[in-house]
Design an enzyme around this catalytic site. Structure first.
Site, PDB file in Angstrom:
ATOM      1  NE  ARG A 148      23.945 -11.030 -26.395  1.00 12.69           N
ATOM      2  CZ  ARG A 148      24.245 -10.876 -27.629  1.00 12.69           C
ATOM      3  NH1 ARG A 148      23.529  -9.851 -28.106  1.00 12.69           N
ATOM      4  NH2 ARG A 148      25.362 -11.431 -27.989  1.00 12.69           N
TER       5      ARG A 148
ATOM      6  CE  LYS B  50      25.050  -9.264 -21.825  1.00 14.83           C
ATOM      7  NZ  LYS B  50      26.537  -8.947 -21.067  1.00 14.83           N
TER       8      LYS B  50
ATOM      9  CG  HIS C  71      30.829  -8.009 -22.025  1.00 11.59           C
ATOM     10  ND1 HIS C  71      30.990  -8.646 -22.983  1.00 11.59           N
ATOM     11  CD2 HIS C  71      29.899  -8.519 -21.203  1.00 11.59           C
ATOM     12  CE1 HIS C  71      30.083  -9.979 -22.809  1.00 11.59           C
ATOM     13  NE2 HIS C  71      29.640  -9.766 -21.669  1.00 11.59           N
TER      14      HIS C  71
ATOM     15  CB  SER D 244      29.914 -16.485 -24.286  1.00 14.88           C
ATOM     16  OG  SER D 244      29.365 -17.559 -23.982  1.00 14.88           O
TER      17      SER D 244
ATOM     18  CE  LYS E   8      32.681 -11.965 -19.727  1.00 13.97           C
ATOM     19  NZ  LYS E   8      31.453 -11.833 -18.887  1.00 13.97           N
ATOM     20  CB  THR E   9      31.684 -16.495 -15.055  1.00 11.67           C
ATOM     21  OG1 THR E   9      30.849 -15.555 -15.921  1.00 11.67           O
ATOM     22  CG2 THR E   9      30.849 -16.877 -13.918  1.00 11.67           C
TER      23      THR E   9
ATOM     24  CG  ASP F 290      28.357 -10.145 -18.090  1.00 10.44           C
ATOM     25  OD1 ASP F 290      29.126 -10.498 -18.839  1.00 10.44           O
ATOM     26  OD2 ASP F 290      27.148  -9.705 -18.517  1.00 10.44           O
TER      27      ASP F 290
ATOM     28  NE  ARG G 228      24.424 -17.598 -20.552  1.00  9.61           N
ATOM     29  CZ  ARG G 228      25.375 -16.669 -20.956  1.00  9.61           C
ATOM     30  NH1 ARG G 228      25.778 -16.129 -19.532  1.00  9.61           N
ATOM     31  NH2 ARG G 228      25.854 -16.422 -21.998  1.00  9.61           N
TER      32      ARG G 228
END
Length: 534
Positions: free
Chosen positions: A59, A199, A218, A236, A240-241, A255, A320
């Protein structure tokens, strides 16, 4: 959520009549054909589509702007968001329209938000076919039969080939992400990084939903067989994932979610997972998605056989994959679940001083949420040579238009209303800082999480951490007791004390900007050296 229908077909209604061909709601196969025909992407041996994003492999947070108006002047957190004038935005919008002349465009009509009471219908116009497939994977896809009468309320125009003029458009560089949250229009130019689109939807929902008493988050989320919902906050690289993709629990999403009085709901219809060093052994569910038709891989290097090499970070560490949620075998079909029973706040503490798990009071949870701590490690970013603390408020500062304490107070209220237990989980380092200690064993993390989620961890004996003040279990079945006391894992315990005190100071310095916005109970939840470490 009010739907205006402003952006219904055809796009000529928006003054985009100068465009070349316009393809509406193409299927995955059709978008594959277009992306490959146009030289935008390649096909992998397993059937996924792989594309490169050029100089922008993440980003462009410094190039994101919100249009400042009389209507939102007092609603936006301007200390954390860059402003653009309405006049500059109008000039940019007109130049976007002119830039489209003769270009072929791809349009998807999609939805942000699985709960029908809080949905945001979105029209996405893209210059690239692979971007159109990406956003089709990431947002919720309406039934084909409903598209003819589908009414959209938000417009995103994504033009990587557009180059902004800072003087003319009131921006910073040739790259621009301009959000008019009043009119719900987002213009993305000068970047091929597809994540800007998703986003932008998250940013809009973060602005709109608090007024409906819905907490935008988030986070990832899953639910157990007994209906026990768990929410995982984390920046990140914190897991989390990975940790929410538990084969024994149903995945709600990885997410972005909302939390209403009725429960938790996914904002998206897909997942956007990091793939650097991805393996079938460590993350089988996510790995499997990269080997099938429909998945989009970003900046992943292919070998001579067109097999992805997930260990190769030549282009970026931020490789990704984007895939629809149903590619995960145990994913929720509705994207909805009940109110959370547990909230997990993840950090990858590269200083090596935090325990693998700790129980938080509601005030500590709000303090931790507003802090949004993790740490970068040497080598992951240019110029980072030693552990570096990162504080991203609400675990997602770049996407939070409102003041962080508005989200913090909403979270604290919902924790109290629903009796939620909050945990801090460190997936970072133990036995020393990064470069000296070791990464927290994933097996231990999973065992501690399982005990937290099934409720058995609440029955453990706890001690008070002398630096951070939260409760840390003394012993947990299946986990080495010494791991639960990070000070004991360091060869030099005086060095541990110095490192922990250093991190405490970082927390307190970062939180100064929030002290006047929260009550005494939250301020008193700040870490401090409560007693001499033994």
């Amino acid at each position: 959520m009010t739907t205006t229908g402003t952006f219904n077909k055809p796009i000529e209604n928006l003054g985009l009549g100068g465009a070349g061909s316009v393809a509406y709601n193409l299927s995955e196969a059709e978008l594959y054909e277009e992306a490959i025909r146009r030289g935008e992407a390649k096909l992998t041996s397993g059937g996924a589509l792989v594309a490169e994003t050029g100089q922008h492999t993440g980003r462009s947070a410094k190039d994101k702007f919100i249009v400042r108006t009389d209507a939102n002047e007092d609603k936006i957190w301007w200390d954390g968001n860059k402003a653009m004038t309405p006049e500059s935005f109008e000039t940019l919008f007109e130049d976007f329209k002119a830039h489209l002349a003769g270009k072929d465009l791809f349009v998807q009509d999609l939805v942000g938000g699985a709960d029908p009471r809080h949905q945001l219908p979105v029209r996405v116009v893209t210059e690239y076919a692979w971007h159109n497939l990406f956003i089709r994977n990431l947002l919720i896809r309406p039934e084909k039969a409903d598209l003819a009468s589908f009414e959209t309320d938000m417009l995103i125009i994504d033009l990587p080939s557009f180059r902004a003029d800072p003087e003319r458009h009131g921006c910073r560089s040739e790259t621009v992400i301009a959000c008019d949250l009043d009119r719900k229009i987002v213009l993305i130019g000068g970047t091929s990084y597809a994540g800007e689109m998703k986003k932008s939807v998250f940013t809009a929902l973060n602005y709109l939903l608090p007024e409906a008493d819905v907490m935008p988050m988030h986070c990832s989320a899953n639910v157990g067989s007994e209906g026990d919902t768990a929410v995982f906050f984390g920046l990140s690289g914190t897991g989390k994932t990975t940790l929410s993709a538990d084969p024994s629990r149903t995945l709600i999403g990885d997410d972005e979610h909302g939390w209403s009085d009725e429960g938790v709901f996914n904002f998206e219809g897909g997942c956007y997972a990091k793939t650097i060093r991805l393996s079938a052994e460590a993350e089988p569910e996510i790995y499997a998605t990269t080997q099938r038709f429909g998945t989009v891989l970003e900046n992943v290097i292919l070998d001579d056989s067109r097999d992805p090499d997930f260990d190769d970070g030549t282009l970026t560490e931020n490789t990704r994959c984007a895939y629809p949620l149903h590619f995960i075998p145990n994913a929720s079909e509705t994207g909805q679940a009940g109110n959370p029973k547990n909230i997990i706040m993840l950090t990858a503490d590269a200083f090596g001083v935090m325990p693998p798990i700790a129980r938080l009071t509601p005030e500590q949870a709000m303090y931790t949420f507003l802090s949004g701590y993790t740490a970068k490690v040497a080598g992951t970013e240019k110029g980072v040579t030693e552990p570096e603390a990162t504080f991203s408020t609400c675990f997602g500062a770049p996407f939070m238009p409102r003041h962080p304490t508005e989200y913090g107070n909403l979270l604290r209220s919902k924790i109290a209303d629903h009796g939620v237990t909050c945990w801090l989980v460190n997936t970072g380092w133990t036995g020393g800082a990064y470069g000296v200690g070791n990464r927290m064993p994933i097996k231990a993390t999973r065992a501690l999480l399982a005990a937290a989620l099934d409720g058995s961890l609440n029955e453990s004996e706890f001690r008070i951490d002398p630096f951070f003040g939260f409760e840390v279990p003394v012993s947990v079945a299946g986990v080495d007791d010494s791991l639960l006391d990070p000070r004991a894992t360091w060869p030099d315990q005086d060095a541990y004390d110095a490192q922990a005190a250093k991190l405490v100071d970082m927390f307190r310095e970062n939180f100064r900007k929030f002290e006047s916005h929260v009550d005494a109970a939250v301020n008193n939840a700040a870490p401090t050296v409560r007693m001499a470490a033994e």
